[in-house]
Design a protein around this motif. Structure first.
Motif, PDB file in Angstrom:
ATOM      1  N   LEU A 222     -60.762 -11.209  18.371  1.00 43.48           N
ATOM      2  CA  LEU A 222     -61.105 -11.403  19.793  1.00 43.48           C
ATOM      3  C   LEU A 222     -60.200 -10.567  20.670  1.00 43.48           C
ATOM      4  O   LEU A 222     -59.078 -10.239  20.289  1.00 43.48           O
ATOM      5  N   THR A 223     -60.679 -10.272  21.874  1.00 43.76           N
ATOM      6  CA  THR A 223     -59.813  -9.693  22.906  1.00 43.76           C
ATOM      7  C   THR A 223     -60.079 -10.415  24.225  1.00 43.76           C
ATOM      8  O   THR A 223     -61.236 -10.626  24.598  1.00 43.76           O
ATOM      9  N   ARG A 224     -59.009 -10.810  24.877  1.00 48.10           N
ATOM     10  CA  ARG A 224     -59.109 -11.388  26.216  1.00 48.10           C
ATOM     11  C   ARG A 224     -58.011 -10.790  27.088  1.00 48.10           C
ATOM     12  O   ARG A 224     -56.977 -10.344  26.585  1.00 48.10           O
ATOM     13  N   MET A 225     -58.272 -10.832  28.407  1.00 44.67           N
ATOM     14  CA  MET A 225     -57.300 -10.355  29.384  1.00 44.67           C
ATOM     15  C   MET A 225     -56.776 -11.557  30.175  1.00 44.67           C
ATOM     16  O   MET A 225     -57.520 -12.507  30.428  1.00 44.67           O
ATOM     17  N   ARG A 326     -60.384  -4.665  27.880  1.00 50.05           N
ATOM     18  CA  ARG A 326     -61.315  -4.792  26.756  1.00 50.05           C
ATOM     19  C   ARG A 326     -61.669  -6.269  26.640  1.00 50.05           C
ATOM     20  O   ARG A 326     -60.827  -7.139  26.916  1.00 50.05           O
ATOM     21  N   ILE A 327     -62.911  -6.543  26.308  1.00 56.44           N
ATOM     22  CA  ILE A 327     -63.354  -7.918  26.065  1.00 56.44           C
ATOM     23  C   ILE A 327     -64.074  -7.890  24.726  1.00 56.44           C
ATOM     24  O   ILE A 327     -64.961  -7.043  24.514  1.00 56.44           O
ATOM     25  N   GLU A 328     -63.695  -8.801  23.819  1.00 58.45           N
ATOM     26  CA  GLU A 328     -64.229  -8.742  22.454  1.00 58.45           C
ATOM     27  C   GLU A 328     -64.637 -10.119  21.969  1.00 58.45           C
ATOM     28  O   GLU A 328     -63.866 -11.074  22.067  1.00 58.45           O
ATOM     29  N   ASP A 329     -65.861 -10.208  21.470  1.00 57.61           N
ATOM     30  CA  ASP A 329     -66.338 -11.440  20.855  1.00 57.61           C
ATOM     31  C   ASP A 329     -66.968 -11.134  19.510  1.00 57.61           C
ATOM     32  O   ASP A 329     -67.328  -9.987  19.228  1.00 57.61           O
TER      33      ASP A 329
END
Ligand code: ZN
Ligand code: ZN
Length: 355
Positions: A222-225, A326-329
């Motif tokens: 995952l990526t979150r800010m 970046r946003i990752e799911d």
């Protein structure tokens, strides 16, 4: 058999991950020799008991001390009497190939590519459940981390990454799925930034977290800010663009559509927003036993999505000297669309960390 081994009736599986996928064996330094009717693992004394526990039905060749692995494999393959054998070209060193060839010169050795990886692309129910478990652990750990976060300058990129790794382990992970990324401010412009013990989380505008867990051998990603100050207009604009790009791409995921098409959906959104040249990597990748596996969205243009594939959708915009978003799911391809396996909030308000 033709596909499996380039026309050979024997395939030598030397990728540790592929051996685990086919047998359930979680050790290393072991090679699987596969025929239509037999599975023989070539290993050594260190793994004898583990093999008996994890895969009791597998035929075992425990090589004597001092016998190189490749020589043991060559002996087993020669004993099968087949005229030709295939090996995994992507996973055998040239030195080991030469040992095989020299130890069993009467066998025709053929290079084979991607057979097990092709099977691994489609996850069955058990594998999907393990990926769900791994994602749940990663998400719980991140939420705990955020609840404890204090923006007083006492935390650094490195300390946050270490804390997140420890929280994942205490939530049930074997380990982190890959080196956890925590990148503050301008460091987030590097898609694979390394957390520094010298970068404090106080004055940073935005912090990027990219992390995942390994649980029961399966990985999440995952990526979150988070933003520890007021949004700048530029951050808000970039974040909204990346979020729209990700939403549209996820909505486009369905069986029969190609990896290239999905990548293009996100890329067009970012191009229209003026960030086309700042989205410098492919849209995503398969996850499973490995953190990056087939299909690669962007690099595998012709791969058609099929139910059971699990892939990341992770558009990003990177601006040198400023930072990145970046946003990752993690997304499961279903019979008629997609299911997002990761559920952490990502709307703009959830990003703002007010303490
Ligand atoms: Zn990631
Ligand atoms: Zn990823």
């Amino acid at each position: 058999m033709r596909q499996r081994g380039e026309g050979a009736s024997v395939l030598v599986v030397s990728s540790v991950t592929n051996v685990e996928y086919l047998t359930g064996f979680t050790g290393d330094s072991s090679v699987l020799v596969l025929t239509d009717h037999r599975q023989i693992v070539v290993s050594d004394g260190r793994f004898e008991e583990q093999l008996g526990r994890e895969c009791p039905d597998l035929e075992r060749h425990i090589r004597p001390r001092g016998q190189p692995l490749a020589a043991g494999v060559a002996g087993v393959v020669a004993g099968l009497g087949a005229p030709a054998a295939a090996f995994e070209a992507a996973h055998l060193t040239v030195a080991d190939y030469e040992t095989l060839r020299d130890a069993a010169p009467s066998i025709e050795w053929r290079a084979s590519r991607g057979w097990v990886e092709g099977l691994r692309r489609i996850k069955d129910g058990t594998e999907i459940a393990k990926i769900r478990g791994s994602a749940a652990i990663a998400e719980a750990a991140f939420q705990t981390l955020l609840s404890r976060l204090r923006i007083d300058g006492g935390m650094t990129e490195k300390s946050l990454a270490d804390d997140l790794d420890a929280l994942m382990r205490s939530a049930g992970a074997t380990s982190a799925a890959f080196p956890t990324i925590v990148a503050a401010g301008a460091n987030a412009a590097l898609p694979h930034a390394r957390p520094s013990r010298h970068v404090r989380i106080d004055g940073a505008i935005a912090v990027l977290f990219d992390w995942g867990a390994v649980a029961q051998s399966y990985r999440s990603d995952l990526t979150r800010m988070i933003v520890t100050a007021k949004f700048t207009p530029q951050f808000e604009q970039v974040y909204r663009s990346v979020l729209v790009a990700q939403d549209r791409a996820i909505s486009a995921v369905r069986p029969g559509c190609t990896a290239h098409e999905i990548d293009g959906v996100a890329r067009r959104v970012l191009e229209d927003a003026g960030y086309g040249d700042r989205f410098t990597h492919g849209l995503g990748h398969g996850i499973g036993l490995e953190i990056h596996e087939s299909p690669f969205l962007g690099r595998d243009p012709d791969v058609e999505l099929e139910p059971g594939m699990v892939l990341t959708v992770e558009p990003g915009v990177y601006i040198p000297g400023w930072g990145g978003v970046r946003i990752e799911d993690d997304v499961l391809v279903t019979e008629n669309g997609a299911e997002v396996l990761t559920r952490l909030p990502k709307d703009l308000e959830s990003v703002r960390l007010v303490r």
